[in-house]
Design a protein around this motif. Structure first.
Motif, short mmCIF file in Angstrom:
data_model
loop_
_atom_site.label_atom_id
_atom_site.label_comp_id
_atom_site.label_asym_id
_atom_site.label_seq_id
_atom_site.Cartn_x
_atom_site.Cartn_y
_atom_site.Cartn_z
N VAL A 177 -2.01 -26.27 5.76
CA VAL A 177 -0.89 -25.41 5.32
C VAL A 177 -1.37 -24.44 4.25
O VAL A 177 -1.01 -23.25 4.26
CB VAL A 177 0.28 -26.28 4.79
N PHE A 178 -2.18 -24.94 3.33
CA PHE A 178 -2.70 -24.08 2.27
C PHE A 178 -3.53 -22.94 2.86
O PHE A 178 -3.35 -21.77 2.47
CB PHE A 178 -3.55 -24.91 1.30
N ARG A 179 -4.41 -23.26 3.80
CA ARG A 179 -5.22 -22.21 4.42
C ARG A 179 -4.33 -21.20 5.15
O ARG A 179 -4.57 -19.99 5.09
CB ARG A 179 -6.21 -22.81 5.42
N ALA A 180 -3.30 -21.68 5.81
CA ALA A 180 -2.45 -20.80 6.61
C ALA A 180 -1.60 -19.88 5.74
O ALA A 180 -1.51 -18.67 6.01
CB ALA A 180 -1.55 -21.64 7.51
N LEU A 181 -0.97 -20.42 4.72
CA LEU A 181 0.03 -19.64 3.97
C LEU A 181 -0.46 -19.08 2.65
O LEU A 181 0.06 -18.06 2.20
CB LEU A 181 1.27 -20.50 3.73
N LEU A 194 5.11 -23.36 11.46
CA LEU A 194 5.47 -23.61 10.06
C LEU A 194 6.91 -23.18 9.77
O LEU A 194 7.63 -23.86 9.02
CB LEU A 194 4.51 -22.87 9.14
N ALA A 195 7.34 -22.10 10.35
CA ALA A 195 8.72 -21.65 10.15
C ALA A 195 9.73 -22.66 10.67
O ALA A 195 10.87 -22.73 10.18
CB ALA A 195 8.94 -20.30 10.81
N ARG A 203 11.30 -22.49 1.04
CA ARG A 203 10.66 -21.26 0.59
C ARG A 203 9.43 -20.92 1.42
O ARG A 203 9.20 -19.76 1.77
CB ARG A 203 10.28 -21.40 -0.90
N LEU A 204 8.63 -21.93 1.76
CA LEU A 204 7.45 -21.67 2.57
C LEU A 204 7.78 -21.45 4.04
O LEU A 204 7.10 -20.68 4.73
CB LEU A 204 6.42 -22.78 2.39
N ARG A 205 8.84 -22.10 4.53
CA ARG A 205 9.29 -21.80 5.89
C ARG A 205 9.73 -20.34 5.99
O ARG A 205 9.43 -19.65 6.96
CB ARG A 205 10.43 -22.72 6.30
N GLU A 206 10.43 -19.88 4.96
CA GLU A 206 10.88 -18.49 4.94
C GLU A 206 9.69 -17.53 4.88
O GLU A 206 9.70 -16.47 5.50
CB GLU A 206 11.83 -18.27 3.76
N ARG A 207 8.68 -17.91 4.11
CA ARG A 207 7.49 -17.05 4.04
C ARG A 207 6.82 -16.94 5.39
O ARG A 207 6.42 -15.86 5.81
CB ARG A 207 6.49 -17.61 3.01
N ALA A 208 6.70 -18.08 6.09
CA ALA A 208 6.10 -18.06 7.42
C ALA A 208 6.92 -17.18 8.35
O ALA A 208 6.35 -16.38 9.12
CB ALA A 208 5.98 -19.48 7.95
N ALA A 209 8.23 -17.32 8.31
CA ALA A 209 9.10 -16.51 9.19
C ALA A 209 8.98 -15.03 8.86
O ALA A 209 8.96 -14.18 9.76
CB ALA A 209 10.54 -16.98 9.05
#
Length: 213
Positions: A177-181, A194-195, A203-209
């Protein structure tokens, strides 16, 4: 391995840090049992609630295994002798980002906690240690640590166990997850996963989306 020994339970208060800035990154070991509630340890503080603390980032774990790596990277520093030197609430060895997944659940003392997201490094780490380049080193190495949310309140003390009682998203370690986002290396299919990963923090789901848009 499913059980690790908690060497220290650490908490801190917000203190002057740099000019008008405050920080509670300096966490000190606590004596005896410490309460764990929905917002984390009682007592414990976070200076900037926009990026630390709250129900989705209630407890922070930065592996003690990384402290030796940092000695090689920046030399010795008094904070590297402190289990809460990087702001960690739990001092623990033998469990790192590659082996922890989003949604993994652990019995922490008598509380039940769930892995929610990686920690994103900020400039306060560099100021705490007096070394520039530490944020970049964390991003490159993936030595970020992670957060838990609290599923069931309880209490914990040094010497108690952190026991993994169920696995979450086995394809999504904290390291991945760290590498991806955080390092921005996600493919579109990874961003879509991830979304939709409901145990990842909103917050991280929203970032992925947003990256998909």
């Amino acid at each position: 391995m499913t059980r690790w020994t908690i060497e220290a339970v650490c908490a801190g208060t917000a203190r002057p840090f740099l000019g008008a800035e405050t920080s509670a990154i300096q966490k000190r070991p606590q004596e005896g049992p410490v309460q764990i509630h929905a917002e984390g340890l009682a007592p414990d503080e976070q200076a900037d609630r926009r990026v630390h603390g709250g129900p989705e980032m209630a407890l922070h774990l930065y592996p003690l295994d990384h402290h030796d790596w940092w000695r090689g990277a920046i030399g010795d520093h008094p904070a590297l002798d402190e289990p809460g030197g990087f702001g960690s609430n739990l001092g623990l060895r033998g469990l790192t980002e590659e082996h922890v997944h989003i949604g993994d659940r652990f019995r922490c003392g008598t509380a039940l906690i769930e892995v929610s997201q990686p920690r994103q490094p900020c400039w306060k780490i560099e100021h705490r240690f007096g070394h520039k380049g530490m944020v970049a080193a964390i991003i490159t190495s993936g030595r970020a640590g992670w957060y838990f949310r609290v599923i069931e309140p309880g209490e914990v003390a040094a010497g108690d166990s952190l026991e993994r009682v169920s696995l979450g998203a086995q394809d999504w370690s904290i390291a991945r997850v760290f590498r991806a986002l955080v390092t921005g290396k996600a493919t579109r299919s990874e961003l879509a996963e991830l979304a939709a990963l409901d145990t990842l923090t909103p917050r991280l789901r929203e970032r992925a989306a947003a990256k998909l848009a």
